[in-house]
Motif scaffolding. Structure first.
Motif, PDB file in Angstrom:
ATOM      1  N   PRO A  53       0.834  -1.191   0.000  1.00 48.53           N
ATOM      2  CA  PRO A  53       0.000   0.000   0.000  1.00 48.53           C
ATOM      3  C   PRO A  53       0.876   1.250   0.000  1.00 48.53           C
ATOM      4  CG  PRO A  53      -0.525  -1.459   1.864  1.00 48.53           C
ATOM      5  CD  PRO A  53       0.657  -2.037   1.170  1.00 48.53           C
ATOM      6  N   GLY A  54       0.515   2.210  -0.824  1.00 44.95           N
ATOM      7  CA  GLY A  54       1.234   3.483  -0.819  1.00 44.95           C
ATOM      8  C   GLY A  54       2.479   3.508  -1.679  1.00 44.95           C
ATOM      9  N   VAL A  55       2.902   2.353  -2.194  1.00 41.35           N
ATOM     10  CA  VAL A  55       4.088   2.323  -3.044  1.00 41.35           C
ATOM     11  C   VAL A  55       3.650   2.348  -4.498  1.00 41.35           C
ATOM     12  CG1 VAL A  55       6.119   0.999  -3.733  1.00 41.35           C
ATOM     13  CG2 VAL A  55       5.403   1.028  -1.335  1.00 41.35           C
ATOM     14  N   ALA A  56       4.221   3.269  -5.272  1.00 36.86           N
ATOM     15  CA  ALA A  56       3.918   3.309  -6.698  1.00 36.86           C
ATOM     16  C   ALA A  56       4.644   2.147  -7.360  1.00 36.86           C
ATOM     17  CB  ALA A  56       4.375   4.637  -7.292  1.00 36.86           C
ATOM     18  N   THR A  57       3.897   1.149  -7.802  1.00 34.96           N
ATOM     19  CA  THR A  57       4.496  -0.068  -8.366  1.00 34.96           C
ATOM     20  C   THR A  57       3.504  -0.728  -9.294  1.00 34.96           C
ATOM     21  OG1 THR A  57       5.435  -2.249  -7.810  1.00 34.96           O
ATOM     22  CG2 THR A  57       3.716  -1.417  -6.352  1.00 34.96           C
ATOM     23  N   THR A  58       4.028  -1.504 -10.239  1.00 31.09           N
ATOM     24  CA  THR A  58       3.131  -2.290 -11.088  1.00 31.09           C
ATOM     25  C   THR A  58       2.640  -3.531 -10.356  1.00 31.09           C
ATOM     26  OG1 THR A  58       5.041  -3.469 -11.959  1.00 31.09           O
ATOM     27  CG2 THR A  58       4.194  -1.622 -13.276  1.00 31.09           C
ATOM     28  N   GLY A  59       3.277  -3.858  -9.254  1.00 29.22           N
ATOM     29  CA  GLY A  59       2.895  -5.069  -8.531  1.00 29.22           C
ATOM     30  C   GLY A  59       3.843  -6.222  -8.797  1.00 29.22           C
ATOM     31  N   ASP A  60       4.807  -6.014  -9.696  1.00 29.31           N
ATOM     32  CA  ASP A  60       5.849  -7.016  -9.934  1.00 29.31           C
ATOM     33  C   ASP A  60       6.566  -7.285  -8.608  1.00 29.31           C
ATOM     34  OD1 ASP A  60       8.284  -8.296 -10.620  1.00 29.31           O
ATOM     35  OD2 ASP A  60       8.265  -7.365 -12.597  1.00 29.31           O
ATOM     36  N   THR A  61       6.825  -8.563  -8.322  1.00 24.44           N
ATOM     37  CA  THR A  61       7.423  -8.879  -7.024  1.00 24.44           C
ATOM     38  C   THR A  61       8.927  -9.157  -7.103  1.00 24.44           C
ATOM     39  OG1 THR A  61       6.735 -11.171  -7.369  1.00 24.44           O
ATOM     40  CG2 THR A  61       5.310  -9.793  -5.983  1.00 24.44           C
ATOM     41  N   SER A  62       9.506  -9.039  -8.321  1.00 26.46           N
ATOM     42  CA  SER A  62      10.960  -9.242  -8.418  1.00 26.46           C
ATOM     43  C   SER A  62      11.677  -8.037  -7.794  1.00 26.46           C
ATOM     44  CB  SER A  62      11.375  -9.389  -9.881  1.00 26.46           C
ATOM     45  OG  SER A  62      11.109  -8.193 -10.575  1.00 26.46           O
ATOM     46  N   GLN A  63      12.979  -8.177  -7.569  1.00 22.67           N
ATOM     47  CA  GLN A  63      13.723  -7.048  -7.001  1.00 22.67           C
ATOM     48  C   GLN A  63      13.734  -5.888  -7.995  1.00 22.67           C
ATOM     49  OE1 GLN A  63      17.674  -7.221  -4.846  1.00 22.67           O
ATOM     50  NE2 GLN A  63      18.343  -6.232  -6.724  1.00 22.67           N
ATOM     51  N   PRO A  64      13.314  -4.715  -7.568  1.00 24.81           N
ATOM     52  CA  PRO A  64      13.274  -3.597  -8.511  1.00 24.81           C
ATOM     53  C   PRO A  64      14.679  -3.143  -8.921  1.00 24.81           C
ATOM     54  CG  PRO A  64      12.054  -3.095  -6.473  1.00 24.81           C
ATOM     55  CD  PRO A  64      12.843  -4.343  -6.229  1.00 24.81           C
TER      56      PRO A  64
END
Ligand code: ADP
Ligand code: MG
Length: 315
Positions: A53-64
């Motif tokens: 929640p609150g993180v701008a992300t595509t939802g990909d769970t790999s290491q950014p």
């Protein structure tokens, strides 16, 4: 020094590696259309839920490739970023948009430490470059803390102004940092620079000086310069804003091709049509915070009133 004979391109024997890079020529464009998407290109995750929640992300769970947490930045007494949380994964194209002064450039500039964060974590390729998160300090986590010079090798940046040296040719503008930052030998740097110019469709202009090139061509040289470092991620800060309208398309086309080739990109742009095409994650910022994020849906159905107002104003 070796210069590339513009007339030699694209005849066989031109001093450019034969392997394909970013696809630029018409024939290559046709091939690209027929070919499967490169591995780096991720499927759109329209409607994917945010992983945190609150993180701008595509939802990909790999290491950014880029992970920003709690990023705050002040100029004097004025705090302009109030805690930004953003993930950029390999092959993703993140678009930052929003009103002037909302902090978009400061976010980009913080990713390669042109601005030093006052607090928060800026992790690139698993290495911490910011002050870190509370609790991580002194605890030894993350284990690696990188130096700015290492960071700049991983992050390519393209600005609104092209910042080319006027007394150097296009090839020399690209080759110079390869020698100074990467420590490459002149011959190798020139070969690599030529390859990068080819990637942006400008090999034939290699021997031209910036003054002999259009603004669009100069910006493409600047893109080649960033690209030549083989960055993990490319940052673009309003790369077409200084261009005459008729020159915008050629730069967007090159960026589009980079995106299709799987380059990880963070783009600040007002070109929302372009954003809609490439943006896996679109991030609306206002007054130093991330207000709303989403897939291309965001452009059609913004839910936050500030984003709605902005969309109305730019339409
Ligand atoms: N070097 C600086 N010194 C003082 N204030 C700055 C500096 N850079 C940016 N700012 C301020 O920070 C805020 C965010 O700026 P910026 O990140 O450039 O916004 P944007 O790119 O969205 O237009 C603005 O209020 C701007 O005036
Ligand atoms: Mg800006």
């Amino acid at each position: 020094m070796n210069t590339v004979n513009p007339a030699a391109d694209p005849t066989p024997g031109a001093p450019v590696p034969a392997e394909k890079g970013v696809l630029i020529g018409d024939e290559e464009r046709a091939e690209a259309a027929a070919a499967p998407a490169p591995a780096g290109r991720r499927a759109r995750r329209d409607g994917a839920p945010a992983a945190q929640p609150g993180v701008a992300t595509t939802g990909d769970t790999s290491q950014p490739v880029v992970r920003i947490r709690g990023l705050r930045k002040s100029f004097g007494d004025l705090e302009v970023l109030h805690g930004i949380d953003l993930d950029v994964h390999a092959g993703e194209h993140v678009v930052l948009f929003g009103p002037s002064g909302s902090g978009k450039s400061t976010v980009l500039r913080s990713i390669n430490l042109l601005e030093e964060p006052n607090s928060g974590s800026v992790c690139v390729d698993g290495v911490e470059y910011g002050p870190g998160l509370p609790g991580e300090k002194g605890s030894g986590k993350p284990a690696k803390r990188g130096k700015p010079i290492e960071l700049r090798r991983k992050v390519g940046m393209v600005f609104q102004q092209f910042n080319l040296f006027p007394h150097l040719t296009a090839l020399e503008n690209v080759a110079l940092p390869l020698r100074s930052v990467k420590g490459m030998k002149a011959d190798d740097a020139n070969r690599k620079a030529a390859e990068s110019l080819r990637q942006v469709g400008l090999l034939q202009r290699a021997a031209h000086y910036p003054g002999q090139l259009s603004g669009g061509q100069q910006q493409r040289v600047a893109i080649a310069r960033a690209l030549s470092q083989d960055p993990k991620v490319m940052l673009f800060d309003e790369p077409t804003s200084a261009l005459d309208p008729e020159l915008v398309g050629e730069v967007l086309r090159v960026m589009h091709e980079l995106a299709e080739a799987g380059m990880t990109m963070v783009v600040v742009t007002h070109e929302l049509g372009f954003a809609r095409e490439i943006g896996d994650l679109n991030v609306f910022m206002d007054a130093g915070v991330v207000v709303e994020t989403g897939s291309s849906e965001l452009f059609d159905h913004p839910t936050d009133p500030r984003c709605q107002d902005f969309m109305r104003a730019v339409r």
